[in-house]
Design a protein around this motif. Structure first.
Motif, PDB file in Angstrom:
ATOM      1  N   LEU A  61       1.022  -1.708   0.144  1.00  0.00           N
ATOM      2  CA  LEU A  61       0.148  -0.062   0.022  1.00  0.00           C
ATOM      3  C   LEU A  61       0.666   0.960  -0.202  1.00  0.00           C
ATOM      4  CD1 LEU A  61      -2.304  -0.724   2.724  1.00  0.00           C
ATOM      5  CD2 LEU A  61      -3.104  -0.594  -0.035  1.00  0.00           C
ATOM      6  N   GLN A  62       1.898   0.921  -0.319  1.00  0.00           N
ATOM      7  CA  GLN A  62       3.271   2.128  -0.230  1.00  0.00           C
ATOM      8  C   GLN A  62       2.697   3.315   0.954  1.00  0.00           C
ATOM      9  OE1 GLN A  62       6.270   2.901  -2.088  1.00  0.00           O
ATOM     10  NE2 GLN A  62       5.774   0.733  -1.647  1.00  0.00           N
ATOM     11  N   ARG A  63       2.685   2.443   2.497  1.00  0.00           N
ATOM     12  CA  ARG A  63       2.354   3.890   3.610  1.00  0.00           C
ATOM     13  C   ARG A  63       3.541   2.729   4.720  1.00  0.00           C
ATOM     14  NH1 ARG A  63       0.811   7.192   2.155  1.00  0.00           N
ATOM     15  NH2 ARG A  63       0.583   7.807   3.930  1.00  0.00           N
ATOM     16  N   PRO A  64       3.769   4.524   5.319  1.00  0.00           N
ATOM     17  CA  PRO A  64       4.899   4.063   5.934  1.00  0.00           C
ATOM     18  C   PRO A  64       4.186   3.329   7.357  1.00  0.00           C
ATOM     19  CG  PRO A  64       4.623   6.645   6.041  1.00  0.00           C
ATOM     20  CD  PRO A  64       3.924   5.852   4.916  1.00  0.00           C
ATOM     21  N   LEU A  65       5.158   2.463   8.048  1.00  0.00           N
ATOM     22  CA  LEU A  65       5.201   1.520   9.167  1.00  0.00           C
ATOM     23  C   LEU A  65       5.232   1.314  10.472  1.00  0.00           C
ATOM     24  CD1 LEU A  65       3.025  -1.376  10.140  1.00  0.00           C
ATOM     25  CD2 LEU A  65       5.493  -2.678   9.180  1.00  0.00           C
ATOM     26  N   VAL A  66       4.842   1.901  11.613  1.00  0.00           N
ATOM     27  CA  VAL A  66       4.951   2.282  13.241  1.00  0.00           C
ATOM     28  C   VAL A  66       4.472   0.455  13.925  1.00  0.00           C
ATOM     29  CG1 VAL A  66       5.098   3.276  15.016  1.00  0.00           C
ATOM     30  CG2 VAL A  66       5.134   4.581  12.756  1.00  0.00           C
ATOM     31  N   THR A  67       5.784   0.175  14.793  1.00  0.00           N
ATOM     32  CA  THR A  67       5.233  -1.127  15.334  1.00  0.00           C
ATOM     33  C   THR A  67       4.879  -1.113  16.338  1.00  0.00           C
ATOM     34  OG1 THR A  67       5.256  -2.765  13.064  1.00  0.00           O
ATOM     35  CG2 THR A  67       6.006  -3.515  15.451  1.00  0.00           C
ATOM     36  N   VAL A  68       4.619  -1.229  17.326  1.00  0.00           N
ATOM     37  CA  VAL A  68       4.600  -0.947  19.147  1.00  0.00           C
ATOM     38  C   VAL A  68       4.625  -2.841  19.474  1.00  0.00           C
ATOM     39  CG1 VAL A  68       3.730  -0.197  20.964  1.00  0.00           C
ATOM     40  CG2 VAL A  68       4.089   1.163  19.062  1.00  0.00           C
ATOM     41  N   ALA A  69       5.536  -3.330  19.585  1.00  0.00           N
ATOM     42  CA  ALA A  69       5.389  -4.684  20.777  1.00  0.00           C
ATOM     43  C   ALA A  69       4.694  -4.298  22.255  1.00  0.00           C
ATOM     44  CB  ALA A  69       6.911  -5.435  20.560  1.00  0.00           C
ATOM     45  N   CYS A  70       3.613  -4.253  22.694  1.00  0.00           N
ATOM     46  CA  CYS A  70       2.919  -4.275  23.632  1.00  0.00           C
ATOM     47  C   CYS A  70       3.752  -5.314  24.731  1.00  0.00           C
ATOM     48  CB  CYS A  70       1.530  -4.004  23.622  1.00  0.00           C
ATOM     49  SG  CYS A  70       0.569  -3.206  22.780  1.00  0.00           S
ATOM     50  N   HIS A  71       3.579  -4.342  26.056  1.00  0.00           N
ATOM     51  CA  HIS A  71       3.720  -4.908  27.334  1.00  0.00           C
ATOM     52  C   HIS A  71       3.077  -4.211  28.168  1.00  0.00           C
ATOM     53  CE1 HIS A  71       7.052  -1.544  27.788  1.00  0.00           C
ATOM     54  NE2 HIS A  71       6.899  -1.820  26.397  1.00  0.00           N
ATOM     55  N   GLU A  72       3.069  -5.617  29.448  1.00  0.00           N
ATOM     56  CA  GLU A  72       2.644  -4.881  30.701  1.00  0.00           C
ATOM     57  C   GLU A  72       3.340  -3.732  31.162  1.00  0.00           C
ATOM     58  OE1 GLU A  72       4.939  -7.234  34.011  1.00  0.00           O
ATOM     59  OE2 GLU A  72       3.408  -8.335  33.406  1.00  0.00           O
ATOM     60  N   ASP A  73       3.666  -2.868  30.718  1.00  0.00           N
ATOM     61  CA  ASP A  73       4.578  -1.484  31.330  1.00  0.00           C
ATOM     62  C   ASP A  73       4.426  -0.280  30.489  1.00  0.00           C
ATOM     63  OD1 ASP A  73       5.624  -2.271  33.843  1.00  0.00           O
ATOM     64  OD2 ASP A  73       6.717  -3.219  32.966  1.00  0.00           O
ATOM     65  N   LEU A  74       3.339  -1.062  28.894  1.00  0.00           N
ATOM     66  CA  LEU A  74       3.065  -0.125  28.432  1.00  0.00           C
ATOM     67  C   LEU A  74       1.915   1.328  28.313  1.00  0.00           C
ATOM     68  CD1 LEU A  74       4.417   1.235  24.739  1.00  0.00           C
ATOM     69  CD2 LEU A  74       1.807  -0.491  24.329  1.00  0.00           C
ATOM     70  N   THR A  75       2.633   2.270  28.750  1.00  0.00           N
ATOM     71  CA  THR A  75       1.746   3.400  28.490  1.00  0.00           C
ATOM     72  C   THR A  75       1.137   3.772  28.186  1.00  0.00           C
ATOM     73  OG1 THR A  75       3.112   5.344  29.366  1.00  0.00           O
ATOM     74  CG2 THR A  75       2.929   3.526  31.096  1.00  0.00           C
ATOM     75  N   ALA A  76      -0.245   5.135  28.789  1.00  0.00           N
ATOM     76  CA  ALA A  76      -0.900   5.748  27.109  1.00  0.00           C
ATOM     77  C   ALA A  76       0.347   7.293  26.336  1.00  0.00           C
ATOM     78  CB  ALA A  76      -1.771   6.408  27.871  1.00  0.00           C
ATOM     79  N   SER A  77       0.862   7.764  27.471  1.00  0.00           N
ATOM     80  CA  SER A  77       2.196   8.657  27.125  1.00  0.00           C
ATOM     81  C   SER A  77       3.497   7.748  26.179  1.00  0.00           C
ATOM     82  CB  SER A  77       2.864   8.982  28.277  1.00  0.00           C
ATOM     83  OG  SER A  77       1.756   9.877  29.185  1.00  0.00           O
ATOM     84  N   ASP A  78       3.516   6.659  26.361  1.00  0.00           N
ATOM     85  CA  ASP A  78       4.474   6.086  25.913  1.00  0.00           C
ATOM     86  C   ASP A  78       3.944   5.674  24.256  1.00  0.00           C
ATOM     87  OD1 ASP A  78       6.226   5.138  27.457  1.00  0.00           O
ATOM     88  OD2 ASP A  78       5.149   3.394  28.178  1.00  0.00           O
ATOM     89  N   LEU A  79       2.756   5.624  23.867  1.00  0.00           N
ATOM     90  CA  LEU A  79       1.782   5.677  23.084  1.00  0.00           C
ATOM     91  C   LEU A  79       1.919   6.643  22.175  1.00  0.00           C
ATOM     92  CD1 LEU A  79      -0.295   2.698  22.988  1.00  0.00           C
ATOM     93  CD2 LEU A  79       1.335   2.995  21.818  1.00  0.00           C
ATOM     94  N   VAL A  80       1.699   7.613  23.348  1.00  0.00           N
ATOM     95  CA  VAL A  80       1.211   9.605  22.428  1.00  0.00           C
ATOM     96  C   VAL A  80       2.232  10.394  22.608  1.00  0.00           C
ATOM     97  CG1 VAL A  80      -0.091  11.572  23.180  1.00  0.00           C
ATOM     98  CG2 VAL A  80      -1.890   9.193  22.716  1.00  0.00           C
ATOM     99  N   GLY A  81       3.262  10.405  23.730  1.00  0.00           N
ATOM    100  CA  GLY A  81       4.133  11.257  23.986  1.00  0.00           C
ATOM    101  C   GLY A  81       4.592  11.723  25.477  1.00  0.00           C
ATOM    102  N   ARG A  82       5.122  12.808  25.162  1.00  0.00           N
ATOM    103  CA  ARG A  82       5.369  13.397  27.027  1.00  0.00           C
ATOM    104  C   ARG A  82       6.107  14.496  25.961  1.00  0.00           C
ATOM    105  NH1 ARG A  82       7.024   8.967  27.075  1.00  0.00           N
ATOM    106  NH2 ARG A  82       6.055   7.802  29.068  1.00  0.00           N
ATOM    107  N   TYR A  83       6.270  15.404  27.566  1.00  0.00           N
ATOM    108  CA  TYR A  83       7.356  16.641  27.456  1.00  0.00           C
ATOM    109  C   TYR A  83       8.479  16.264  27.950  1.00  0.00           C
ATOM    110  CZ  TYR A  83       3.129  19.894  26.754  1.00  0.00           C
ATOM    111  OH  TYR A  83       2.158  20.082  25.430  1.00  0.00           O
ATOM    112  N   LEU A  84       8.923  16.839  26.897  1.00  0.00           N
ATOM    113  CA  LEU A  84      11.228  16.761  27.545  1.00  0.00           C
ATOM    114  C   LEU A  84      11.270  17.862  27.660  1.00  0.00           C
ATOM    115  CD1 LEU A  84      11.766  13.541  25.294  1.00  0.00           C
ATOM    116  CD2 LEU A  84      10.913  13.575  27.380  1.00  0.00           C
ATOM    117  N   ILE A  85      12.602  17.941  28.559  1.00  0.00           N
ATOM    118  CA  ILE A  85      13.328  18.933  28.223  1.00  0.00           C
ATOM    119  C   ILE A  85      15.386  18.906  27.123  1.00  0.00           C
ATOM    120  CG2 ILE A  85      15.273  20.990  29.478  1.00  0.00           C
ATOM    121  CD1 ILE A  85      12.298  20.731  30.140  1.00  0.00           C
ATOM    122  N   VAL A  86      15.030  19.585  26.852  1.00  0.00           N
ATOM    123  CA  VAL A  86      15.896  18.834  25.578  1.00  0.00           C
ATOM    124  C   VAL A  86      16.590  20.850  25.186  1.00  0.00           C
ATOM    125  CG1 VAL A  86      16.172  18.990  22.916  1.00  0.00           C
ATOM    126  CG2 VAL A  86      14.632  17.380  24.150  1.00  0.00           C
TER     127      VAL A  86
END
Length: 271
Positions: A61-86
């Motif tokens: 289909l010529q689409r980019p693929l994002v794969t996430v191996a889910c586990h019991e410590d995977l949180t919503a923030s891990d999937l959506v994102g978070r604020y960081l100091i850069v």
């Protein structure tokens, strides 16, 4: 940089075609779901080719693929994102799911029932006609770009009752049922992935079928196609077939000494 800056992964379609051979017209069903913006649930045993199928369809289909191996410590923030100091500035680091939503990629959540329950809250509005992702920390609802597709998978024969998919989640998806390939195709896969001769591939597949017949009679799972590929790679590297199958298959499917002997006897009957 300022607080509105977003750091997002760079996504691109797969460059090379993954090796995959459709079995039950699953490619046509997946393509129709993509065209109609329907999310897809893949069900099947571990190592039977679900991930390879998604890779193949992303390439097709010529689409980019994002794969996430889910586990019991995977949180919503891990999937959506978070604020960081850069560099002394606060920036938003995009998670894999939100990056897929914004960029119109296929997002594959592998073994989704292993993730924490709060992740399901995220995927529900993505898996219906709304096609939006709530990003609470930014006070934002991200609408899925054209081309975005949500794909999840799980192994119904392995999951416990406590980790079963709820009907409120299941009924948002169309479901494709996977199993191990037919013997001829499985042997072709082993040959392609490892370079072993056809007779060796046929014996590995026959051996795997015998171990699968022990499921529920001492084994939780029989030898998967993935394990056959591991064994074939060891054999192609010059390892004795008995040693290769013990390390790549027998030891992988059980720790029980009696079952190890039984699996070894099955190997001897084939090789």
């Amino acid at each position: 940089m300022n607080a509105l800056d977003i750091i997002s992964p760079q996504l691109a379609p797969l460059a090379e075609e993954p090796f995959y051979r459709p079995v039950n017209q699953e490619d046509g069903l997946f393509e129709a779901a993509f065209e109609r913006r329907l999310p897809v649930l893949l069900k099947g045993p571990t190592g039977c080719g679900k991930t390879r199928f998604v890779e193949y369809m992303a390439w097709k289909l010529q689409r980019p693929l994002v794969t996430v191996a889910c586990h019991e410590d995977l949180t919503a923030s891990d999937l959506v994102g978070r604020y960081l100091i850069v560099g002394g500035q606060t920036v938003w680091m995009e998670g894999p799911l939100s990056a897929a939503v914004r960029n119109g990629a296929i997002c594959y959540l592998d073994e989704v029932v292993e993730a924490r329950k709060d992740t399901m809250v995220l995927i529900h509005p993505l898996a219906d006609s709304r096609r939006v992702l709530p990003v609470e920390k930014r006070g934002e609802w991200v609408h899925a770009a054209a081309g975005f597709m949500l794909v999840i998978s799980y192994n119904p024969g392995y999951q416990s009752v406590l980790k079963e998919l709820k009907q409120s989640t299941r009924q948002r998806f169309i479901a494709l049922d996977f199993d191990y390939p037919p013997p001829d195709l499985e042997a072709e896969i082993v040959m392609h992935e490892t370079g072993v001769a056809r007779d060796v591939a046929d014996k590995l597949v026959k051996f795997a079928g015998m171990t699968r017949n022990l499921r529920g009679s001492g084994l939780d799972e029989g030898a998967s196609t993935r394990l056959l590929v591991h064994a074939g790679n060891l054999i192609a590297a010059g390892i004795d077939p008995a040693q290769a199958c013990r390390a790549a298959i027998a030891q992988a499917v059980t720790d029980d000494a009696q079952m190890l002997r039984a699996v070894h006897e099955l190997f001897c009957s084939v090789f």
